[in-house]
Design a protein around this motif. Structure first.
Motif, mmCIF file in Angstrom:
data_model
loop_
_atom_site.group_PDB
_atom_site.id
_atom_site.type_symbol
_atom_site.label_atom_id
_atom_site.label_comp_id
_atom_site.label_asym_id
_atom_site.label_seq_id
_atom_site.Cartn_x
_atom_site.Cartn_y
_atom_site.Cartn_z
ATOM 1 N N ASP A 59 -1.453 -1.141 -4.239
ATOM 2 C CA ASP A 59 -2.695 -0.424 -3.923
ATOM 3 C C ASP A 59 -2.311 1.003 -3.537
ATOM 4 O O ASP A 59 -1.526 1.204 -2.602
ATOM 5 C CB ASP A 59 -3.418 -1.125 -2.778
ATOM 6 C CG ASP A 59 -4.823 -0.594 -2.571
ATOM 7 O OD1 ASP A 59 -5.259 0.248 -3.376
ATOM 8 O OD2 ASP A 59 -5.479 -1.037 -1.604
ATOM 9 N N VAL A 60 -2.842 1.993 -4.261
ATOM 10 C CA VAL A 60 -2.462 3.393 -4.038
ATOM 11 C C VAL A 60 -3.669 4.193 -3.571
ATOM 12 O O VAL A 60 -4.739 4.142 -4.184
ATOM 13 C CB VAL A 60 -1.883 4.029 -5.317
ATOM 14 C CG1 VAL A 60 -1.499 5.488 -5.051
ATOM 15 C CG2 VAL A 60 -0.677 3.241 -5.815
ATOM 16 N N THR A 61 -3.498 4.944 -2.494
ATOM 17 C CA THR A 61 -4.514 5.885 -2.019
ATOM 18 C C THR A 61 -4.112 7.287 -2.444
ATOM 19 O O THR A 61 -2.998 7.739 -2.145
ATOM 20 C CB THR A 61 -4.644 5.841 -0.486
ATOM 21 O OG1 THR A 61 -5.115 4.555 -0.083
ATOM 22 C CG2 THR A 61 -5.632 6.901 -0.003
ATOM 23 N N TYR A 62 -5.010 7.976 -3.155
ATOM 24 C CA TYR A 62 -4.784 9.360 -3.584
ATOM 25 C C TYR A 62 -5.551 10.272 -2.628
ATOM 26 O O TYR A 62 -6.776 10.320 -2.650
ATOM 27 C CB TYR A 62 -5.234 9.564 -5.027
ATOM 28 C CG TYR A 62 -4.427 8.748 -6.014
ATOM 29 C CD1 TYR A 62 -3.244 9.251 -6.556
ATOM 30 C CD2 TYR A 62 -4.839 7.466 -6.375
ATOM 31 C CE1 TYR A 62 -2.497 8.490 -7.452
ATOM 32 C CE2 TYR A 62 -4.096 6.705 -7.273
ATOM 33 C CZ TYR A 62 -2.922 7.226 -7.803
ATOM 34 O OH TYR A 62 -2.187 6.464 -8.687
ATOM 35 N N HIS A 87 0.828 -1.207 0.000
ATOM 36 C CA HIS A 87 0.000 0.000 0.000
ATOM 37 C C HIS A 87 0.863 1.258 0.000
ATOM 38 O O HIS A 87 1.825 1.370 0.757
ATOM 39 C CB HIS A 87 -0.926 0.020 1.226
ATOM 40 C CG HIS A 87 -1.813 1.231 1.279
ATOM 41 N ND1 HIS A 87 -1.852 2.075 2.362
ATOM 42 C CD2 HIS A 87 -2.681 1.744 0.365
ATOM 43 C CE1 HIS A 87 -2.720 3.056 2.120
ATOM 44 N NE2 HIS A 87 -3.231 2.879 0.919
ATOM 45 N N LYS A 123 0.759 5.611 -10.829
ATOM 46 C CA LYS A 123 -0.115 4.896 -11.766
ATOM 47 C C LYS A 123 0.582 3.627 -12.259
ATOM 48 O O LYS A 123 -0.048 2.564 -12.401
ATOM 49 C CB LYS A 123 -0.490 5.803 -12.944
ATOM 50 C CG LYS A 123 -1.480 6.897 -12.590
ATOM 51 C CD LYS A 123 -2.805 6.302 -12.138
ATOM 52 C CE LYS A 123 -3.829 7.340 -11.770
ATOM 53 N NZ LYS A 123 -5.101 6.756 -11.284
ATOM 54 N N GLU A 133 0.391 1.013 -9.562
ATOM 55 C CA GLU A 133 -0.919 0.357 -9.551
ATOM 56 C C GLU A 133 -0.941 -0.785 -10.559
ATOM 57 O O GLU A 133 -1.450 -1.877 -10.278
ATOM 58 C CB GLU A 133 -2.023 1.366 -9.867
ATOM 59 C CG GLU A 133 -2.365 2.297 -8.721
ATOM 60 C CD GLU A 133 -3.568 3.159 -9.017
ATOM 61 O OE1 GLU A 133 -4.664 2.850 -8.521
ATOM 62 O OE2 GLU A 133 -3.410 4.149 -9.776
ATOM 63 N N ASN A 134 -0.407 -0.539 -11.744
ATOM 64 C CA ASN A 134 -0.358 -1.584 -12.779
ATOM 65 C C ASN A 134 0.534 -2.742 -12.361
ATOM 66 O O ASN A 134 0.374 -3.865 -12.846
ATOM 67 C CB ASN A 134 0.147 -0.994 -14.100
ATOM 68 C CG ASN A 134 -0.836 -0.024 -14.715
ATOM 69 O OD1 ASN A 134 -2.043 -0.121 -14.499
ATOM 70 N ND2 ASN A 134 -0.339 0.924 -15.494
#
Length: 381
Positions: free
Chosen positions: A114-117, A90, A106, A109-110
């Motif tokens: 898991d990324v929180t903006y 994360h 980005k 993520e690929n």
């Protein structure tokens, strides 16, 4: 031409140019070479590293020179995440980061992360509570810029760093726009990694630096790299680095006086624009901001039109970060503030520097008012 795009790039100072030329002639050796010519270059590189570390108030062993802010961001993030991905998958960032950071996340993520903006408040600032709510047991790292490159809002970096460290989460900070504009002490701030760039400080393009806390583990992106302690491959640009550090010292030494002058120019332009027929809106935080950046929206007028008309009449401004120019999408920062696409496209950015004068501000205000009135007349207003 009145140049008001200093947030995109700055002209090299005479002092920086002079050092670049001198070092190119007299210290041309590869600092990794074992002979005396290489050793002289190596000693100058070491001196430059120590001088930059003194400006950032950090150990010089944590300074790594790069080709600029974007590479600094990408290498720092990659090196830290790869070294600590055993903790989880994360990551935390904001929607308004510089394109090098935003597109890096980005990509992550690929790659399965898991990324929180994080959201922004109405002034474009990250709230500490939103950072707290985003934290998970699997969070490895957070990357939050020091100051926004489009509207100038400064984030509560000290509080965010303290919170992240309480949870053993690495903290990277893109300080490209902030370095030289605000005091930065890496002894005080809980920042594990920080990126800066030369050409925002009247130094040469193609030079930057990363600080990584020497106590924090990182993983080389290319094994067996020898330059910059294994952080980055390629022959080190000693003349560019010496010129970068020279300009950085000059900017930091003059910071308080210059930022007071710039803030006065910013306020003067804001007051002048209040006299325009069409209302202009100042974007960003009312008190926590980088003085050299002024983000505006002018009702009913696309930013690109204002920029092109300004250029026609000898005023160089922008419609946002130079790294986003030419794209059809509206500013991510403006969208994060809750604006529609059409309103977000009204955005323009004016940014000031050491060559900006009171006369420039008066001429700019006069020109912008003329452009607005001309636009209204064309619409039958």
């Amino acid at each position: 031409m009145i140049y008001l795009d200093y947030a995109a790039t700055t002209p090299m100072s005479e002092e920086s140019l002079d050092i670049f030329n001198q070092v190119s002639k007299s210290f041309f050796g590869n600092p990794n070479s074992m002979h005396d010519v290489g050793s002289r270059a190596s000693r100058l590189l070491d001196t430059s590293r120590k001088e930059l570390a003194a400006l950032l108030d950090c150990p010089h062993q944590g300074i790594y020179f790069t080709s600029g802010g974007s590479e600094s961001n990408i290498l720092a993030l990659s090196s830290l995440i790869d070294a600590h991905n055993g903790k989880g998958n994360h990551l935390i960032t904001t929607i308004s980061e510089h394109s090098s950071v935003y597109h890096f996340f980005k990509k992550m993520e690929n790659a399965g992360f898991d990324v929180t903006y994080l959201p922004l408040d109405e002034h474009g600032q990250v709230q500490l509570d939103s950072v707290r709510k985003a934290i998970r047991k699997t969070t490895i790292l957070a990357s939050i810029q020091y100051g926004n490159s489009e509207i100038g809002t400064i984030h509560p970096i000290e509080s965010i760093g303290t919170l992240l460290h309480q949870h053993q989460i690495l903290f990277h900070c893109d300080a490209v726009q902030a370095f030289g504009k605000v005091p930065i002490s890496l002894t005080t701030l809980k920042i594990d990694s920080l990126s800066i760039s030369s050409h925002k400080l009247y130094g040469p393009k193609g030079v930057g630096a990363v600080y990584i806390n020497p106590e924090v583990k990182w993983q080389a992106q290319i094994t067996n790299t020898t330059h910059e302690m294994g952080f980055r491959p390629g022959t080190v640009n000693v003349p560019g680095i010496a010129a970068f550090v020279t300009s950085a010292i000059a900017v930091c030494n003059d910071r308080i006086k210059e930022q007071g002058r710039i803030d006065s120019l910013r306020s003067a332009l804001m007051n002048e624009l209040k006299q325009a027929t069409v209302k202009s809106h100042i974007e960003g935080h009312p008190t926590d901001y980088l003085p050299h950046i002024l983000g505006l929206r002018i009702d009913g007028m696309e930013g690109q039109y204002v920029m092109l008309e300004g250029n026609r009449y000898g005023i160089a401004i922008s419609t946002g970060s130079a790294c986003q120019v030419g794209k059809q999408e509206p500013s991510r920062t403006m969208k994060a503030l809750g604006y529609s696409d059409s309103s977000a496209k009204q955005f323009i950015r004016l940014s000031f520097g050491k060559h900006t004068t009171t006369e420039d501000i008066g001429k700019t205000a006069e020109t912008l008012r003329y452009i607005i009135n001309k636009f209204l007349q064309s619409k039958g207003g």
